[in-house]
Enzyme design. Structure first.
Site: not given
Lengths: 236, 273
Positions: A14-17, A146
């Site tokens: 999950m690249g995610t922020t 992020g």
């Protein structure tokens, strides 16, 4: 083979922020909703804020499999702990159970987590647990790819003793800023607010995010034009 | 000039070190190897009354089609089916294993199996093998809590979605779903949409092909539509059949059927020591 598709059966990350902010009376947890394998978005509407108990939630980032398995184990341990204790578990205990798994298996896991919740002893609390398994109690925590774009933003924008509305607005603004700059974050913004009254989930679809520098308004899908029946013929 | 032989650490980007060698090999007549793919297009969607699963039927061994009509929709429980992409042996073995475990679980609990049970069993098995069991699954079913659709990836992560696609043809199929899916589809609309998505994978992805299999699961009922669509019929079959070339002299003919017929005796005597 299409280079952008990458390995579709590869490790899901999950690249995610992910964000957790405490205010006077509780905490607000926020996250985007993008799960990617390489350059392909495997799930554009994932829920990265997972329940551990009625009053404690965790934001997950990094490897999807690793973070899901940790959440499942900790939910199971906390359930047993609650039965043995006879009252709701505290946020501190939840964070420490997560930390035990993350630290003792640090060579095999690749996941950063933010544990947030409310209990009657300490009120709203946020615990950040990055790669490696450190536990750090913080007034606010950010994580995921992020989050790199948010350190300066929070230094300037966060202040102590916010109200619930201020905290929620801050979280939504921050996630949308990160989505604007980080390719691995996107989709919808989900927030979970936890206080003495309970838990409230909120959902902000893509076209309701605030617009930032050089961002365009959300266009209606071209499919709406197709649906009307007579699209304009292409003219070269 | 001194020649240096230091191993420089990789800095990323392209490395053109082998270009001259490759050119030389091509000139000397070497054929470049072709890439290998795990084929398949598998999809699932939730409609008004339950879940519809779809799959193509091509099994590949590198560039060769090993099976033109294989079954990729596996039985897990009477109310739960699972499409599998990736290594065929892995998907077959893991779905059979979980199906057996669920049968025992049903005897133990006395209840209909739930989709989340299958999900947890599959997820923990795949996580334990850290992605080496190459099975990417679309799990769907209807139980007492309602219709469910999940995707399970080889490393053990899962997603719960209203519509999902997996396999090399997943991008082609997802394009169809993203443009045409809506909530509350009827059975006919759902089957048509799933068939369209699989056809998109069959015609646009090299690793998918042949026919469309569909499985419709609703409360208390399931319909396995094997070869629901066959958009790739064998168009020409020679009428002459097989014949030896003119100079071959046929001496004798012996035909041995490969399967022996087995006679089943009903109500026989019990075995004795």
């Amino acid at each position: 083979m299409d280079p952008t598709a990458g390995d579709l059966n590869g490790e899901h990350s999950m690249g995610t922020t992910i964000i957790g902010v405490s205010y006077n009376g509780g905490v607000v947890l926020g996250a985007d909703s993008r799960t990617s394998t390489g350059m392909y978005v495997a799930n554009r509407a994932s829920d990265k804020i997972t329940q551990l108990t009625d009053n404690v939630y965790v934001c997950r980032s990094g490897s999807a499999a690793d973070s899901q398995v940790i959440s499942d184990y900790v939910r199971y341990f906390l359930h047993q702990h609650t039965i043995q204790l006879g009252q709701p578990a505290t946020v501190k205990v939840a964070a420490n159970l997560v930390r035990l798994l993350a630290y003792n298996n640090k060579n095999m896991l690749q996941t950063g987590l933010i544990v947030g919740g409310w209990d009657k002893y300490e009120g709203g609390k946020i615990y950040g647990i990055p790669l490696g398994g450190t536990v750090l109690e913080q007034p606010f925590a950010i994580g995921g790819s992020g989050s790199s774009y948010l350190y300066g933003f929070f230094d300037q924008a966060w202040k102590a003793d916010m109200t619930q509305e201020e905290a929620e607005k801050l979280v939504v603004k921050a996630v949308s800023l990160a989505i604007a700059r980080d390719g691995a974050s996107g989709g919808v913004i989900r927030t979970v607010t936890i206080n003495s009254d309970g838990v409230t989930r909120k959902f902000y679809p893509g076209d309701e995010h605030p617009l930032w520098h050089e961002e365009l308004e959300a266009q209606n899908s071209l499919l709406d034009i197709l649906a009307t029946g007579t699209p304009e013929p292409m003219v070269s | 000039m001194t020649k240096e032989a230091i191993d420089m650490p990789q800095k990323g980007g392209f490395s053109f070190d082998l270009c001259k060698r490759n050119d030389m090999l091509l000139q000397n007549g070497l054929k470049m190897p072709s890439f290998l793919k795990t084929g398949t297009t598998i999809v699932g969607l939730i409609f008004q009354d339950g879940v519809i699963l779809g799959a193509d039927t091509r099994a590949t061994e590198g560039p060769i089609v090993a099976d033109k009509n294989c079954e990729k929709i596996h039985y897990i429980a009477p109310n739960i089916y699972c499409c599998g992409a990736g290594t065929a042996a892995d998907t077959e073995a893991v779905t059979d294993m979980i199906s057996s475990q669920l049968t025992l679980h049903r005897y133990h609990t006395g209840r209909e199996s739930r989709v989340v049970t299958a999900l947890s069993l599959l997820k923990s098995h795949l996580f334990n093998y850290q992605g080496h069991v190459s099975a990417a699954l679309v799990l769907g079913g209807v139980d007492v809590t309602g219709p469910h659709l999940h995707t399970i990836y080889p490393h053990g992560s899962t997603d719960t979605l209203p519509y999902a696609t997996m396999g090399s043809g997943s991008l082609a199929a997802m394009a169809i779903f993203e443009s045409k899916y809506r909530e509350g589809l009827s059975r006919e609309e759902g089957v048509a949409l799933v068939a369209e998505a699989i056809r998109s994978g069959i015609f646009n992805d090299l690793g998918s092909g042949s026919n469309v299999d569909i499985c419709v699961i609703t409360k208390g009922q399931k319909e396995y539509l094997r070869n629901h669509m066959t958009p790739n019929p064998r168009t020409y079959v020679s009428e002459k059949g097989y014949s030896f070339s003119k100079k071959t002299e046929l001496l004798s003919t012996k035909i041995t059927p490969l399967r022996e017929t087995v006679v089943v005796i009903e109500g026989g005597d019990a075995m004795e020591e």
